[in-house]
Design a protein around this motif. Structure first.
Motif, PDB file in Angstrom:
ATOM      1  N   LEU A   1       0.822  -1.217   0.000  1.00 28.66           N
ATOM      2  CA  LEU A   1       0.000   0.000   0.000  1.00 28.66           C
ATOM      3  C   LEU A   1       0.855   1.266   0.000  1.00 28.66           C
ATOM      4  O   LEU A   1       0.462   2.291  -0.532  1.00 28.66           O
ATOM      5  CB  LEU A   1      -0.929   0.015   1.217  1.00 28.66           C
ATOM      6  CG  LEU A   1      -2.098  -0.957   1.147  1.00 28.66           C
ATOM      7  CD1 LEU A   1      -2.753  -1.114   2.515  1.00 28.66           C
ATOM      8  CD2 LEU A   1      -3.113  -0.500   0.111  1.00 28.66           C
ATOM      9  N   ALA A   2       2.047   1.188   0.597  1.00 29.21           N
ATOM     10  CA  ALA A   2       2.949   2.338   0.666  1.00 29.21           C
ATOM     11  C   ALA A   2       3.902   2.395  -0.526  1.00 29.21           C
ATOM     12  O   ALA A   2       4.854   3.172  -0.521  1.00 29.21           O
ATOM     13  CB  ALA A   2       3.738   2.297   1.973  1.00 29.21           C
ATOM     14  N   ASP A   3       3.644   1.571  -1.547  1.00 26.54           N
ATOM     15  CA  ASP A   3       4.493   1.509  -2.744  1.00 26.54           C
ATOM     16  C   ASP A   3       5.950   1.188  -2.423  1.00 26.54           C
ATOM     17  O   ASP A   3       6.875   1.706  -3.052  1.00 26.54           O
ATOM     18  CB  ASP A   3       4.412   2.809  -3.557  1.00 26.54           C
ATOM     19  CG  ASP A   3       3.080   2.946  -4.266  1.00 26.54           C
ATOM     20  OD1 ASP A   3       2.515   1.908  -4.652  1.00 26.54           O
ATOM     21  OD2 ASP A   3       2.617   4.089  -4.427  1.00 26.54           O
TER      22      ASP A   3
ATOM     23  N   ALA B   1       6.071   2.448   7.522  1.00 22.40           N
ATOM     24  CA  ALA B   1       4.982   2.597   6.556  1.00 22.40           C
ATOM     25  C   ALA B   1       3.679   2.916   7.274  1.00 22.40           C
ATOM     26  O   ALA B   1       3.416   2.393   8.359  1.00 22.40           O
ATOM     27  CB  ALA B   1       4.815   1.309   5.744  1.00 22.40           C
TER      28      ALA B   1
ATOM     29  N   HIS C   1      -0.500   3.238   6.191  1.00 29.07           N
ATOM     30  CA  HIS C   1      -1.541   3.037   5.177  1.00 29.07           C
ATOM     31  C   HIS C   1      -1.921   4.407   4.609  1.00 29.07           C
ATOM     32  O   HIS C   1      -2.182   5.350   5.368  1.00 29.07           O
ATOM     33  CB  HIS C   1      -2.740   2.375   5.852  1.00 29.07           C
ATOM     34  CG  HIS C   1      -3.820   1.930   4.929  1.00 29.07           C
ATOM     35  ND1 HIS C   1      -4.500   2.785   4.077  1.00 29.07           N
ATOM     36  CD2 HIS C   1      -4.362   0.706   4.741  1.00 29.07           C
ATOM     37  CE1 HIS C   1      -5.405   2.114   3.417  1.00 29.07           C
ATOM     38  NE2 HIS C   1      -5.335   0.845   3.796  1.00 29.07           N
ATOM     39  N   PRO C   2      -1.979   4.562   3.274  1.00 31.43           N
ATOM     40  CA  PRO C   2      -2.296   5.866   2.670  1.00 31.43           C
ATOM     41  C   PRO C   2      -3.587   6.502   3.173  1.00 31.43           C
ATOM     42  O   PRO C   2      -3.660   7.722   3.313  1.00 31.43           O
ATOM     43  CB  PRO C   2      -2.379   5.555   1.169  1.00 31.43           C
ATOM     44  CG  PRO C   2      -1.541   4.343   0.988  1.00 31.43           C
ATOM     45  CD  PRO C   2      -1.685   3.538   2.258  1.00 31.43           C
ATOM     46  N   ALA C   3      -4.595   5.700   3.473  1.00 37.23           N
ATOM     47  CA  ALA C   3      -5.866   6.255   3.959  1.00 37.23           C
ATOM     48  C   ALA C   3      -5.754   6.818   5.378  1.00 37.23           C
ATOM     49  O   ALA C   3      -6.670   7.494   5.849  1.00 37.23           O
ATOM     50  CB  ALA C   3      -6.961   5.184   3.912  1.00 37.23           C
ATOM     51  N   HIS C   4      -4.639   6.542   6.042  1.00 38.41           N
ATOM     52  CA  HIS C   4      -4.453   6.990   7.426  1.00 38.41           C
ATOM     53  C   HIS C   4      -3.282   7.960   7.563  1.00 38.41           C
ATOM     54  O   HIS C   4      -2.886   8.298   8.682  1.00 38.41           O
ATOM     55  CB  HIS C   4      -4.252   5.781   8.336  1.00 38.41           C
ATOM     56  CG  HIS C   4      -5.437   4.872   8.358  1.00 38.41           C
ATOM     57  ND1 HIS C   4      -6.455   4.998   9.276  1.00 38.41           N
ATOM     58  CD2 HIS C   4      -5.786   3.847   7.536  1.00 38.41           C
ATOM     59  CE1 HIS C   4      -7.371   4.073   9.045  1.00 38.41           C
ATOM     60  NE2 HIS C   4      -6.998   3.370   7.987  1.00 38.41           N
ATOM     61  N   GLN C   5      -2.731   8.399   6.441  1.00 35.81           N
ATOM     62  CA  GLN C   5      -1.620   9.348   6.490  1.00 35.81           C
ATOM     63  C   GLN C   5      -2.123  10.744   6.822  1.00 35.81           C
ATOM     64  O   GLN C   5      -3.315  11.030   6.762  1.00 35.81           O
ATOM     65  CB  GLN C   5      -0.868   9.343   5.160  1.00 35.81           C
ATOM     66  CG  GLN C   5      -0.131   8.044   4.930  1.00 35.81           C
ATOM     67  CD  GLN C   5       0.563   7.965   3.583  1.00 35.81           C
ATOM     68  OE1 GLN C   5       0.494   8.871   2.767  1.00 35.81           O
ATOM     69  NE2 GLN C   5       1.239   6.855   3.351  1.00 35.81           N
ATOM     70  N   ARG C   6      -1.192  11.616   7.181  1.00 37.09           N
ATOM     71  CA  ARG C   6      -1.463  13.017   7.535  1.00 37.09           C
ATOM     72  C   ARG C   6      -2.280  13.142   8.823  1.00 37.09           C
ATOM     73  O   ARG C   6      -3.044  14.079   8.998  1.00 37.09           O
ATOM     74  CB  ARG C   6      -2.168  13.752   6.395  1.00 37.09           C
ATOM     75  CG  ARG C   6      -1.455  13.648   5.064  1.00 37.09           C
ATOM     76  CD  ARG C   6      -0.755  14.943   4.753  1.00 37.09           C
ATOM     77  NE  ARG C   6      -0.100  14.895   3.461  1.00 37.09           N
ATOM     78  CZ  ARG C   6       1.221  14.760   3.311  1.00 37.09           C
ATOM     79  NH1 ARG C   6       1.990  14.654   4.350  1.00 37.09           N
ATOM     80  NH2 ARG C   6       1.754  14.741   2.112  1.00 37.09           N
TER      81      ARG C   6
END
Length: 157
Positions: A29-31, A95, A97-102
């Motif tokens: 998910l984090a590429d 890493a 998960h993109p949906a939980h970044q920021r």
């Protein structure tokens, strides 16, 4: 399963590595490059330190959890430290998960990693990492090694 960085935001920071499946999923998910399952199975238990972020507010019917008896939510972040436990520490597998970044989860992971190293490493220990997020790790006191040295790698084929 103790939350080491309590915050009432629906996320727990828990000491210990993710499962192999969670590790592989977060890296994808984090590429990040895929790691061979055999290597991950061997490597995770040999971590000097590992920490993961668990989303405790997730809908139980959404994304399946690999082992609900271990974590009562979805693992959405991770970080590890590997090394000899004395003079060399390498921060890796960071890493979120993109949906939980920021949401400050990466910051909480790095604070936990640095707290562990500060509490356990002797004076003069070398702590390194390979980061590809400009400006993030610098906030924690990490510096580029160039021109004094350069990072290198070799992948086993």
């Amino acid at each position: 399963m103790v939350d080491i960085d309590p915050d009432d935001d629906g996320y727990d920071l828990r000491v210990g590595p993710p499962t192999v499946e969670e590790f592989q999923r977060l890296r994808a998910l984090a590429d990040m490059a895929e790691r061979p399952p055999e290597g991950v199975e061997r490597g995770l238990p040999n971590s000097v330190y590992a920490v993961r972020v668990v989303d405790t507010d997730r809908d139980p019917g959404s994304v399946p959890v690999a082992d609900a008896s271990v974590d009562d939510g979805e693992v959405v972040g991770m970080a590890r430290v590997v090394g000899d436990g004395g003079s060399v520490y390498h921060v890796c597998d960071m890493a979120v998960h993109p949906a939980h970044q920021r949401r400050g989860l990466g910051t909480r992971l790095m604070r936990a990693v640095d707290r562990f190293v500060d509490d356990h490493a002797p004076s003069g220990a070398y702590v390194n990492l390979m980061g590809d997020v400009d400006g993030f790790y610098e906030r924690f006191g990490y510096e580029e090694t160039r021109p004094a040295s350069k990072g290198m790698y070799r992948r086993v084929e």
